[in-house]
Design a protein around this motif. Structure first.
Motif, mmCIF file in Angstrom:
data_model
loop_
_atom_site.group_PDB
_atom_site.id
_atom_site.type_symbol
_atom_site.label_atom_id
_atom_site.label_comp_id
_atom_site.label_asym_id
_atom_site.label_seq_id
_atom_site.Cartn_x
_atom_site.Cartn_y
_atom_site.Cartn_z
ATOM 1 N N THR A 103 0.644 -1.086 0.057
ATOM 2 C CA THR A 103 -0.024 -0.050 0.228
ATOM 3 C C THR A 103 0.977 1.265 -0.075
ATOM 4 O O THR A 103 1.697 1.203 0.606
ATOM 5 N N LYS A 104 0.657 2.291 -0.788
ATOM 6 C CA LYS A 104 1.294 3.300 -0.819
ATOM 7 C C LYS A 104 0.372 4.778 -0.768
ATOM 8 O O LYS A 104 -0.788 4.712 -1.567
ATOM 9 N N GLN A 105 0.377 5.347 0.177
ATOM 10 C CA GLN A 105 -0.499 6.497 0.311
ATOM 11 C C GLN A 105 0.362 7.929 0.312
ATOM 12 O O GLN A 105 1.353 7.963 0.825
ATOM 13 N N GLN A 137 6.996 2.160 0.219
ATOM 14 C CA GLN A 137 5.468 1.851 0.659
ATOM 15 C C GLN A 137 5.288 2.322 1.939
ATOM 16 O O GLN A 137 6.087 2.207 2.816
ATOM 17 N N THR A 138 3.921 2.543 2.071
ATOM 18 C CA THR A 138 3.323 2.923 3.129
ATOM 19 C C THR A 138 3.242 1.464 4.287
ATOM 20 O O THR A 138 3.419 1.646 5.369
ATOM 21 N N GLY A 173 -3.350 0.225 -3.378
ATOM 22 C CA GLY A 173 -4.114 -0.659 -2.385
ATOM 23 C C GLY A 173 -4.081 -1.860 -2.246
ATOM 24 O O GLY A 173 -4.349 -2.847 -3.100
ATOM 25 N N THR A 201 -4.671 7.225 -1.502
ATOM 26 C CA THR A 201 -4.245 5.910 -1.596
ATOM 27 C C THR A 201 -3.575 5.621 -3.165
ATOM 28 O O THR A 201 -4.507 5.399 -3.961
#
Length: 361
Positions: free
Chosen positions: A13-15, A58-59, A23, A20
């Motif tokens: 996940t990358k925010q 990445q988150t 996801g 977002t």
């Protein structure tokens, strides 16, 4: 025992703030595979590539390369070479010096560097251009230098971020063939980001179709083209006809017309979208009837070199428009022209249906 994947992405996940961009992405890539990330602008394909490279950490989620967890490693400690759309060559260095740049930082001996640079430039067809500066090279030649530089340290993973999109059409077609041949020869695991469906279909072993920060479908080019998992994939890859229909018994109904096809277990009365590729519509040459034979009229006919694209209007349901790609010799033989009346067959095995009556254009 199955071979473990070379690259494994789990729950990525990358925010960016509240947005977002990716996801919960999970994907496995085999060693030596050529994979294309394909999708429209803003779908997350470049963000995913940058996360793999460590350029955008990445988150959440995990990335493994060759069994090693690289999730939190900086780019300098990851094993990859990268080629950008903009070439990103140093303008004050020659082609040879650009290729040598990564090797010099690896503290290789000068004689080894010289030999490796010569080998790489020969490999990309630029053996005679080592002393030229980027400004003296064409776009295609500059991209070859960038490719040679990315391969200089023999990376385990080659990342290509829309490497051909800045080139003109003829050079692009030629270079994609060269890149694919080179990748096969070296056996380097390769990921390429592109929004060009033809590029993905001709180069990839597998295509990852992305939309809105998620994976829509993963498959071989033939699987993606022949068995699109959703109307979005069907519409994005190639050309597709879409018609609103309703499931009945062993097929679907369009107005008064009933067509045989696999209803995919959907209950009678379900509203669906019927899809068929233009090249799958068959003009019936004899007057014999058969399943899915539909009387149609040619509304428009366009010559596209290797085939004619016809806009066909069905008598029933009134106004239903289908696009068909007809072989040149067929059009000549049957003297097909605008206003011609035809009987077209929609082969049951070539019809796909999707739940929901939204007709995509």
């Amino acid at each position: 025992m199955p071979t473990p994947p070379y690259l494994r992405i789990q729950g990525l996940t990358k925010q960016f703030g509240a947005f977002t961009a990716l996801g919960d992405i999970s994907l496995e890539i085999a060693e030596g595979e050529f994979v294309c990330f394909l999708g429209p602008s803003g779908c997350g394909k470049t963000t995913l590539l940058r996360a793999i490279a460590g350029l955008d950490i990445q988150t959440a989620g995990r990335i493994e390369q060759g069994g090693r967890d690289i999730s939190a490693l900086p780019p300098s400690r990851r094993d990859f070479g990268i080629v950008f759309q903009s070439y990103a060559l140093f303008p004050n260095l020659t082609a040879a010096q650009n290729v040598a740049y990564g090797l010099s930082h690896a503290r290789a001996r000068r004689v080894e560097v010289t030999g490796r640079v010569r080998e790489l430039l020969e490999m990309v067809g630029l053996g005679e251009h080592g002393r030229k500066y980027p400004a003296q090279l064409s776009g295609g030649q500059q991209q070859r230098v960038a490719l040679a530089r990315a391969l200089a340290t023999s990376p385990g993973l080659l990342l290509l971020d829309e490497p051909l999109s800045a080139l003109d059409a003829k050079v692009r077609v030629h270079l994609r063939h060269e890149i694919k041949q080179l990748q096969r020869r070296l056996g380097v695991t390769t990921i390429m980001v592109t929004h060009d469906q033809e590029e993905a279909l001709t180069m990839a072993d597998r295509i990852v179709v992305m939309r809105g920060g998620a994976i829509e479908q993963v498959g071989t080019p033939l699987e993606i083209y022949r068995e699109p998992a959703s109307p979005f994939v069907a519409d994005f890859i190639g050309v597709m006809n879409f018609v609103a229909a309703t499931v009945v018994g062993e097929g679907v109904r369009l107005g008064e017309l009933e067509l045989a096809c696999d209803a995919d277990g959907l209950a009678p009365g379900t509203e669906v979208t019927l899809a068929i590729r233009p090249e799958d519509i068959v003009v019936q040459e004899a007057s014999a009837g058969g399943p899915n034979a539909v009387p149609m009229r040619v509304e428009a006919l366009a010559f596209l070199g290797s085939f004619f694209r016809a806009d066909l209007v069905a008598a029933a349901p009134a106004g239903t428009l289908l696009r068909a790609d007809l072989p040149v010799d067929l059009v000549r033989r049957l003297d097909i022209a605008e206003k011609s009346a035809l009987v077209c067959v929609l082969p049951p095995e070539r019809l796909r249906i999707y739940p929901g009556s939204t007709v995509h254009r």
